[in-house]
Design an enzyme around this catalytic site. Structure first.
Site, PDB file in Angstrom:
ATOM      1  N   LYS A  70       7.300   1.422  13.806  1.00  0.00           N
ATOM      2  CA  LYS A  70       8.218   2.210  14.582  1.00  0.00           C
ATOM      3  C   LYS A  70       9.118   1.425  15.838  1.00  0.00           C
ATOM      4  O   LYS A  70      10.207   1.857  15.978  1.00  0.00           O
ATOM      5  CB  LYS A  70       7.589   3.580  15.066  1.00  0.00           C
ATOM      6  CG  LYS A  70       7.118   4.398  14.127  1.00  0.00           C
ATOM      7  CD  LYS A  70       8.355   5.429  13.846  1.00  0.00           C
ATOM      8  CE  LYS A  70       7.650   6.375  12.356  1.00  0.00           C
ATOM      9  NZ  LYS A  70       6.363   6.576  12.042  1.00  0.00           N
ATOM     10  N   GLU A 115      13.349  12.546  18.092  1.00  0.00           N
ATOM     11  CA  GLU A 115      12.278  13.777  17.542  1.00  0.00           C
ATOM     12  C   GLU A 115      11.120  12.976  17.378  1.00  0.00           C
ATOM     13  O   GLU A 115      10.892  11.776  17.105  1.00  0.00           O
ATOM     14  CB  GLU A 115      12.863  14.187  16.303  1.00  0.00           C
ATOM     15  CG  GLU A 115      12.763  13.464  14.920  1.00  0.00           C
ATOM     16  CD  GLU A 115      13.371  12.140  14.963  1.00  0.00           C
ATOM     17  OE1 GLU A 115      14.309  12.055  15.662  1.00  0.00           O
ATOM     18  OE2 GLU A 115      12.880  11.416  14.330  1.00  0.00           O
ATOM     19  N   SER A 170       1.524  -0.490   7.860  1.00  0.00           N
ATOM     20  CA  SER A 170       2.675  -0.009   8.581  1.00  0.00           C
ATOM     21  C   SER A 170       1.926   0.278  10.028  1.00  0.00           C
ATOM     22  O   SER A 170       3.136   0.031  10.992  1.00  0.00           O
ATOM     23  CB  SER A 170       3.244   1.240   8.175  1.00  0.00           C
ATOM     24  OG  SER A 170       2.244   2.346   7.886  1.00  0.00           O
TER      25      SER A 170
HETATM   26  C1  LIG Z   1       5.608   6.993  10.914  1.00  0.00           C
HETATM   27  C2  LIG Z   1       4.582   6.349  10.139  1.00  0.00           C
HETATM   28  C3  LIG Z   1       4.826   6.291   8.910  1.00  0.00           C
HETATM   29  C4  LIG Z   1       6.106   6.939   7.910  1.00  0.00           C
HETATM   30  O1  LIG Z   1       7.096   6.833   8.326  1.00  0.00           O
HETATM   31  P1  LIG Z   1       8.037   5.920   7.409  1.00  0.00           P
HETATM   32  O2  LIG Z   1       9.345   6.192   7.803  1.00  0.00           O
HETATM   33  O3  LIG Z   1       7.948   6.362   5.763  1.00  0.00           O
HETATM   34  O4  LIG Z   1       7.778   4.540   7.463  1.00  0.00           O
HETATM   35  C5  LIG Z   1       4.029   5.365   7.957  1.00  0.00           C
HETATM   36  N1  LIG Z   1       3.082   4.507   8.756  1.00  0.00           N
HETATM   37  C6  LIG Z   1       2.868   4.719  10.135  1.00  0.00           C
HETATM   38  C7  LIG Z   1       1.820   3.902  10.816  1.00  0.00           C
HETATM   39  C8  LIG Z   1       3.800   5.594  10.976  1.00  0.00           C
HETATM   40  O5  LIG Z   1       3.589   5.609  12.215  1.00  0.00           O
END
Ligand SMILES: *Cc1c(COP(=O)(O)O)cnc(C)c1O
Length: 405
Positions: free
Chosen positions: A87, A109, A376
């Site tokens: 993020k 948000e 992620s």
């Molecule tokens: C917010 C989040 C996601 C999901 O959001 P995407 O926009 O689909 O990437 C996935 N993994 C983590 C660790 C997140 O914080």
């Protein structure tokens, strides 16, 4: 001047009230102008390096590979970026853009709070006042993230309307922006919403895929597939972005299978489950009922618990360029355990859905090929959920003792 094309096949667009057209036009023009400016690109790269800690490593998961059999498994460690997830890449990009546009206030948000924490941290660093809209229900579920946002100086506003979750927080942020856009930037957190957000968020997240290209080459990998979890789709589209025009590697998105296939039990929109619709300013596939009302969703991971998917991924899925799989809550929890023991890495529950899919499909690929999974985020933020699922009684006792202090 116009470089992007608002629509991805039939999806995307800008379905907003008249008053939001001018700020979206202004944002698009400023974004394209910034991309063409070498000094902006340099500042972005420097901030990603020194503040976020990029580049993130590409780790060979040697033990998992041996245990699972099949393809070599590599992990792109976005979880090692500052604030613990991908993020931050988008938050840095948009906040620098807002500053360049002369905006003196940022709103955002947040659902689980990860985007709110990333935005609040960047705003603290750049000295921009920040307000984060968050559903009251989410604020209770994600108390630690509310705590961190406030430490970074953000004002967290509880949204009590509707189901008091993410979609209501988005509505509230849009309402604020309609009255404040002259001095305020709306820093949206995923690759969705009205144009230019899907293009802009993809570009700011494309740093993941661009780094990966260099790392694949440096390590000489024969890359068979990239695997990423998909909530709104920002980590996946950034990870996939350099490969969208080519036929290889295979691109695999993993949605939240939750605890079943019934209404309200999952958040899987692809493979025929979602219906085309226009919600919150863009056209895409949404989980809706026969009247087009958005349905409730469930996932153990708050970041995947959303009824809509980013328009570009909806298009790529419909075209067959991206293959979609699901992983259940239980599989995601197992994947967290497995990679913690095997590789010393705690996946965020969202990313663990991608890891779970890799555990299932690794044997389908030849041993000389590689699968790359995007971690992620890291799982530190999921401590309360993981503890309840894996170590309930001792954890409850710890909480009781803390409360009694
Ligand atoms: C917010 C989040 C996601 C999901 O959001 P995407 O926009 O689909 O990437 C996935 N993994 C983590 C660790 C997140 O914080």
């Amino acid at each position: 001047m116009k470089r992007f094309n608002d629509f991805f096949g039939q999806f995307g667009g800008r379905y907003v009230a008249e008053m939001l057209r001018a700020p979206l036009d202004e944002l698009e023009a400023a974004f394209l102008d910034a991309l063409d400016d070498a000094s902006f690109r340099d500042l972005l790269a420097l901030t990603l390096r020194d503040f976020a800690g990029r580049p993130t490593p590409l780790l060979f998961a040697e033990n998992a590979t041996r245990e699972l059999g099949g393809a070599r498994i590599y992990i792109k460690l976005e979880g090692l970026a500052h604030t613990g997830a991908h993020k931050i890449n988008n938050a840095i990009g948009q906040a620098l853009l807002a500053k360049r546009m002369g905006k003196t206030r940022i709103i955002a948000e947040t659902g689980a709070g990860q985007h709110g924490v990333a935005t609040a941290a960047v705003c603290a660093r750049l000295g921009i006042p920040c307000r984060v809209y968050m559903g009251a229900v989410d604020m209770r579920r994600q108390k630690p993230n509310v705590f961190w946002m406030e430490r970074y100086g953000a004002e967290v506003v509880a949204v009590t309307g509707g189901s008091a979750t993410l979609k209501d927080a988005v509505n509230e942020a849009l309402r604020d922006w309609a009255g404040s856009f002259r001095d305020t930037h709306y820093l949206l957190g995923s690759a969705l919403g009205p144009s230019p957000y899907p293009d802009m968020v993809r570009e700011f997240q494309s740093v993941i895929g661009k780094e990966l290209c260099g790392q694949i080459e440096e390590k000489g990998l024969e890359c068979a597939a990239l695997v990423a979890c998909v909530g709104g789709g920002s980590n996946a589209i950034g990870f996939f972005s350099p490969f969208l025009e080519s036929e290889t590697p295979e691109l695999i998105g993993v949605e939240a299978g939750g605890r079943g296939t019934g209404v309200g039990e999952h958040a899987a929109r692809m493979n025929g489950r979602g219906q085309p619709g226009i919600v919150q300013g863009y056209k895409s596939l949404f989980l809706t009922d026969a009247d087009g009302q958005v349905l409730s969703t469930h996932s153990v991971s708050a970041g995947l618990d959303y009824p809509g998917i980013g328009p570009q991924l909806a298009h790529l899925g419909t075209m067959g360029r991206v293959r979609f799989l699901t992983a259940s809550d239980a599989e995601a929890l197992e994947a967290v355990k497995f990679f913690a023991r095997m590789e010393g890495m705690i996946f965020a529950l969202e990313s663990a859905h991608a890891a779970a899919a890799v555990m299932r499909i690794a044997r389908d690929y030849p041993a000389e090929s590689s699968l790359v999974v995007n971690m992620s985020g890291r799982g530190d933020k999921d401590l309360f959920i993981l503890a309840r699922a894996m170590d309930a009684e001792p954890w409850a006792e710890f909480l009781r003792e803390e409360a009694a202090q």
